[in-house]
Design a protein around this motif. Sequence first.
Motif, PDB file in Angstrom:
ATOM      1  N   TYR A  53      47.482  49.649  35.183  1.00 39.71           N
ATOM      2  CA  TYR A  53      46.938  49.845  36.521  1.00 39.71           C
ATOM      3  C   TYR A  53      47.214  48.584  37.312  1.00 39.71           C
ATOM      4  N   LYS A  54      47.435  48.764  38.590  1.00 38.74           N
ATOM      5  CA  LYS A  54      47.673  47.638  39.486  1.00 38.74           C
ATOM      6  C   LYS A  54      46.776  47.808  40.702  1.00 38.74           C
ATOM      7  N   ILE A  55      46.698  46.763  41.482  1.00 35.76           N
ATOM      8  CA  ILE A  55      45.964  46.799  42.736  1.00 35.76           C
ATOM      9  C   ILE A  55      46.961  46.546  43.851  1.00 35.76           C
ATOM     10  N   PHE A  97      46.657  45.629  34.631  1.00 33.88           N
ATOM     11  CA  PHE A  97      45.393  45.907  33.977  1.00 33.88           C
ATOM     12  C   PHE A  97      45.583  47.044  32.979  1.00 33.88           C
ATOM     13  N   ALA A 103      40.642  47.126  36.021  1.00 36.56           N
ATOM     14  CA  ALA A 103      41.186  47.084  37.378  1.00 36.56           C
ATOM     15  C   ALA A 103      40.071  47.211  38.413  1.00 36.56           C
ATOM     16  N   VAL A 119      43.153  50.495  43.813  1.00 35.99           N
ATOM     17  CA  VAL A 119      43.697  50.588  42.458  1.00 35.99           C
ATOM     18  C   VAL A 119      44.633  51.786  42.395  1.00 35.99           C
TER      19      VAL A 119
END
Length: 126
Positions: A53-55, A97, A103, A119
Amino acid sequence: MTANILKIALLTLIFLSFSEVTHGQNGKVTVDQDAVITKLLEYKKDVKTVDLYKIQLDFGSRSEAEALKSKFLNEFSEWPAEMVYETPNYKVWVGNFSTRLEADIALMKIKKSFTKAMVFEPKKEK
């Protein structure tokens, strides 16, 4: 016949007495690991073979994205930031993440300074 049984019994008794006296080796293993291995393991976490997962902070022109990335890295040095180009915008993505919970916890901290942050799960490269 009794002599053979007596010999077998005597040999069995001798072997059993030695097995009680002798014990296997007991030892302690200490691993002396180079610090580079730890760094390599951290880099391996960044490989895109697992679900991550990214932001996303925001998107816009290249100059806006560069300024946003610089501002983020000045405030939060614990997460990596990257600029990604997806036509027609540059996007600033943060972190790798391994769980959605991780995240979301980071998002709560980041949202205080970057209100448009969200997210997402990036598409996997094939």
